[in-house]
Design an enzyme around this catalytic site. Structure first.
Site, PDB file in Angstrom:
ATOM      1  N   SER A 101      79.188  26.000  -9.964  1.00 25.39           N
ATOM      2  CA  SER A 101      77.742  26.567 -10.135  1.00 25.39           C
ATOM      3  C   SER A 101      77.755  27.790 -11.082  1.00 25.39           C
ATOM      4  CB  SER A 101      77.137  26.846  -8.795  1.00 25.39           C
ATOM      5  OG  SER A 101      75.665  26.985  -9.057  1.00 25.39           O
ATOM      6  N   GLU A 204      76.867  19.262 -14.666  1.00 24.37           N
ATOM      7  CA  GLU A 204      76.061  18.852 -13.452  1.00 24.37           C
ATOM      8  C   GLU A 204      75.023  20.006 -13.067  1.00 24.37           C
ATOM      9  OE1 GLU A 204      76.086  20.870 -10.284  1.00 24.37           O
ATOM     10  OE2 GLU A 204      77.209  22.538 -11.487  1.00 24.37           O
ATOM     11  N   HIS A 271      76.658  19.816  -7.250  1.00 24.10           N
ATOM     12  CA  HIS A 271      75.882  20.256  -5.892  1.00 24.10           C
ATOM     13  C   HIS A 271      75.554  18.944  -5.183  1.00 24.10           C
ATOM     14  CE1 HIS A 271      75.137  23.693  -8.611  1.00 24.10           C
ATOM     15  NE2 HIS A 271      74.697  24.339  -7.498  1.00 24.10           N
TER      16      HIS A 271
END
Length: 295
Positions: A101, A204, A271
């Site tokens: 992330s 992602e 995630h």
């Protein structure tokens, strides 16, 4: 002897009870968890001032008794640290940074400076080893066991993926990338992401409507970030809202058209529940419907 790891909070603030739950999960897997106190000195939505987070990161890499440095969570704030990091100091430790992330920016710069890095679950997610439905606990357990194994040695791992339309059945190159929104936010800055020659770029994201995903990818494509890449591989896009019936793969493929890059989908990385670890910069080999990362 337990595998000792250092926790750091390089980005957003995390509720202490969530950190404690993650520590219990890691300990249930046999890890010994250490961190310099206080782990957090909250400032706005951040885990601490830039100075506090930098000092904590350096101390974690300096600790001679731990084998890895594990980010508690992502969020926002990691990019603020990059130009204050003593990269030679980190490289001497020869232990990996783990996270994803917002931590994507640190993983990429670790790789550039010869510091090992693992794109994988953040430490607070280890709470899932002990909480939730049995089948979900087992998935989380396997992912953390794979991550702990990667800390100890470069274990080959095999991942499912699907070629999109006319993508080549075989391809090989270094595996890089991470969170799409984070990478796009760096375009035009000194920290800009640049895919290495022949690389397989994994992307992602979470909670973004499709138009924002397209906008972020457009930034990467037209900002030159993917000019030398060999392919794009899509991980999970948890909670990302579609527009009409157009699938995300079609939007991504259309946006990649100026570069002619092949597209692969379905990687369990990102995630959500499925977030298997992979070593940033290691060689990936696509063969049919599998991606193997082995050195």
């Amino acid at each position: 002897m337990p595998l000792a790891v250092s926790l750091i909070a390089p980005s957003s603030y995390t509720a202490p009870e969530a950190i404690d739950a993650g520590i219990r999960g890691l300990e249930a897997l046999g890890a010994e968890v250490r961190c310099n106190e206080p782990l957090q000195t909250p400032r706005r939505y951040l885990a601490g001032s830039r100075e506090h987070r930098l000092a904590q990161l350096h101390a974690a890499f300096d600790d001679p008794e731990t084998r890895a440095v594990w980010a508690v969570r992502g969020g926002y704030g990691a990019a603020q640290l990059v130009d204050g990091i003593d990269w030679s100091r980190l490289a001497r430790s020869n232990k990996p940074l783990i996270g994803y992330s917002d931590v994507t920016v640190l993983l990429d710069h670790c790789h550039r400076h010869g510091v090992p890095a693992i794109h994988g679950p953040v430490a607070k997610a280890a709470a899932g080893v002990l909480e939730g439905e049995a089948d979900q606990r087992e998935i989380v357990r396997r992912q953390f066991e794979e991550t702990l194994a990667l800390i100890q040695e470069p274990t080959p791992l095999d991942y499912p993926l699907a070629p999109y339309k006319d993508a080549p059945a075989t391809l090989e190159g270094p595996v890089v990338g991470g969170n799409l929104a984070t990478l796009a936010s760096l375009v035009g800055t000194p920290l800009s992401f640049r895919a290495p020659p022949g690389s397989l770029v994994i992307l992602e994201d979470v909670g973004e409507p499709y138009y924002r995903l397209e906008r972020a990818l457009w930034q990467l494509v037209h900002g030159g970030a993917l000019d030398r890449a060999a392919a794009v591989c899509l991980g999970t896009f948890e909670g990302c809202q579609p527009y009409g019936d157009t699938p995300l793969e079609a939007i991504v493929a259309e946006t990649l058209t100026p570069l002619g890059l092949p597209l692969y989908t379905g990687l369990p990385s990102g995630h959500g529940l499925h977030n298997r670890p992979w070593r940033y910069g290691a060689t990936g080999r696509i063969a049919g419907s599998r991606l193997t990362i082995d050195d």
